[in-house]
Design a protein around this motif. Structure first.
Motif, PDB file in Angstrom:
ATOM      1  N   ASN A  47      65.415  38.727  24.245  1.00  0.00           N
ATOM      2  CA  ASN A  47      66.059  39.156  25.488  1.00  0.00           C
ATOM      3  C   ASN A  47      65.425  40.435  26.023  1.00  0.00           C
ATOM      4  O   ASN A  47      65.240  40.581  27.235  1.00  0.00           O
ATOM      5  CB  ASN A  47      67.559  39.363  25.282  1.00  0.00           C
ATOM      6  N   MET A  48      65.114  41.365  25.129  1.00  0.00           N
ATOM      7  CA  MET A  48      64.478  42.611  25.556  1.00  0.00           C
ATOM      8  C   MET A  48      63.098  42.334  26.159  1.00  0.00           C
ATOM      9  O   MET A  48      62.715  42.934  27.162  1.00  0.00           O
ATOM     10  CB  MET A  48      64.349  43.580  24.375  1.00  0.00           C
ATOM     11  N   ILE A  49      62.355  41.418  25.561  1.00  0.00           N
ATOM     12  CA  ILE A  49      61.037  41.060  26.083  1.00  0.00           C
ATOM     13  C   ILE A  49      61.169  40.425  27.456  1.00  0.00           C
ATOM     14  O   ILE A  49      60.414  40.756  28.385  1.00  0.00           O
ATOM     15  CB  ILE A  49      60.291  40.126  25.103  1.00  0.00           C
ATOM     16  N   GLU A  50      62.138  39.519  27.619  1.00  0.00           N
ATOM     17  CA  GLU A  50      62.349  38.886  28.925  1.00  0.00           C
ATOM     18  C   GLU A  50      62.718  39.926  29.983  1.00  0.00           C
ATOM     19  O   GLU A  50      62.207  39.879  31.106  1.00  0.00           O
ATOM     20  CB  GLU A  50      63.437  37.816  28.820  1.00  0.00           C
ATOM     21  N   ASP A  51      63.589  40.865  29.623  1.00  0.00           N
ATOM     22  CA  ASP A  51      63.957  41.933  30.560  1.00  0.00           C
ATOM     23  C   ASP A  51      62.751  42.790  30.918  1.00  0.00           C
ATOM     24  O   ASP A  51      62.550  43.150  32.084  1.00  0.00           O
ATOM     25  CB  ASP A  51      65.057  42.819  29.964  1.00  0.00           C
ATOM     26  N   SER A  52      61.935  43.098  29.915  1.00  0.00           N
ATOM     27  CA  SER A  52      60.748  43.921  30.166  1.00  0.00           C
ATOM     28  C   SER A  52      59.751  43.202  31.061  1.00  0.00           C
ATOM     29  O   SER A  52      59.144  43.820  31.932  1.00  0.00           O
ATOM     30  CB  SER A  52      60.084  44.306  28.846  1.00  0.00           C
ATOM     31  N   LYS A  57      57.257  42.664  36.354  1.00  0.00           N
ATOM     32  CA  LYS A  57      56.946  41.906  37.573  1.00  0.00           C
ATOM     33  C   LYS A  57      57.452  42.626  38.813  1.00  0.00           C
ATOM     34  O   LYS A  57      56.756  42.725  39.824  1.00  0.00           O
ATOM     35  CB  LYS A  57      57.548  40.503  37.496  1.00  0.00           C
ATOM     36  N   LYS A  58      58.687  43.152  38.718  1.00  0.00           N
ATOM     37  CA  LYS A  58      59.253  43.870  39.865  1.00  0.00           C
ATOM     38  C   LYS A  58      58.479  45.148  40.152  1.00  0.00           C
ATOM     39  O   LYS A  58      58.247  45.498  41.310  1.00  0.00           O
ATOM     40  CB  LYS A  58      60.722  44.182  39.617  1.00  0.00           C
ATOM     41  N   LEU A  59      58.083  45.864  39.092  1.00  0.00           N
ATOM     42  CA  LEU A  59      57.304  47.083  39.291  1.00  0.00           C
ATOM     43  C   LEU A  59      55.938  46.787  39.897  1.00  0.00           C
ATOM     44  O   LEU A  59      55.464  47.530  40.751  1.00  0.00           O
ATOM     45  CB  LEU A  59      57.142  47.833  37.965  1.00  0.00           C
ATOM     46  N   SER A  62      56.538  46.203  43.475  1.00  0.00           N
ATOM     47  CA  SER A  62      56.872  47.437  44.192  1.00  0.00           C
ATOM     48  C   SER A  62      55.676  48.370  44.297  1.00  0.00           C
ATOM     49  O   SER A  62      55.554  49.113  45.267  1.00  0.00           O
ATOM     50  CB  SER A  62      58.045  48.149  43.516  1.00  0.00           C
ATOM     51  N   ILE A  63      54.795  48.351  43.303  1.00  0.00           N
ATOM     52  CA  ILE A  63      53.596  49.189  43.385  1.00  0.00           C
ATOM     53  C   ILE A  63      52.724  48.722  44.535  1.00  0.00           C
ATOM     54  O   ILE A  63      52.156  49.524  45.270  1.00  0.00           O
ATOM     55  CB  ILE A  63      52.826  49.165  42.053  1.00  0.00           C
ATOM     56  N   ASN A  64      52.617  47.408  44.702  1.00  0.00           N
ATOM     57  CA  ASN A  64      51.817  46.879  45.801  1.00  0.00           C
ATOM     58  C   ASN A  64      52.457  47.172  47.155  1.00  0.00           C
ATOM     59  O   ASN A  64      51.760  47.317  48.147  1.00  0.00           O
ATOM     60  CB  ASN A  64      51.610  45.372  45.625  1.00  0.00           C
TER      61      ASN A  64
END
Length: 160
Positions: A47-52, A57-59, A62-64
């Protein structure tokens, strides 16, 4: 006597069988308990890996899409400790940071590293008893502006 011996052997064999069954059941319970703990730990880490991965992906998106702004200024002074005392070191660092305070909060893509470098390169700072020449060695521009400067003492005035 033979009956007595057979009775003892039967009790002994029964004891071994019961001992083996009880030992096997206790071992099975302990192993299954440990397996359950490991299963819970593995599920939590998955679960932690999936959250990370989702956060990553979101970061990346957002960086782009977002702009990086200048958040901090760090000055790294490269000079002989014998020539510059710690108080003047702090004063020099403060004077250099004052030159770049107007750049804080601006988008990094709009800042030019060469111009930032020229703001303090070859500048002379005067303090109570000495003049210091600043030479910019290296400049790193990201959300933190890092400047490596070399300081040389130009002149020490005598107090008479």
């Amino acid at each position: 006597m033979n009956k007595k011996r057979t009775g003892y052997m039967f009790c002994f064999a029964t004891g071994i069988v019961w001992g083996a069954l009880i030992g096997a059941s206790i071992t099975t319970m302990l192993v299954s308990y440990r397996i359950d703990l490991f299963y819970e730990k593995i599920a939590y880490q998955e679960n932690m890996i999936e959250d990370s991965v989702e956060k990553l992906k979101k970061l990346e998106k957002s960086i782009n899409n977002s702009n990086i702004v200048l958040k901090d200024i760090k000055i790294i002074i490269e000079a002989d400790e014998e020539q510059i005392n710690s108080i003047n070191n702090i004063e020099i660092e403060k004077a250099i940071k004052e030159k770049f305070n107007s750049s804080l909060g601006k988008e990094v893509k709009n800042l030019d590293a060469e111009i930032l470098m020229q703001v303090i390169d070859k500048r002379i700072l005067k303090f109570d008893e000495a003049e210091y020449k600043i030479d910019v060695k290296k400049l790193s521009l990201s959300d933190t502006l890092k400047i490596w400067v070399g300081i040389t003492v130009m002149e020490i005035e005598s107090q008479e």
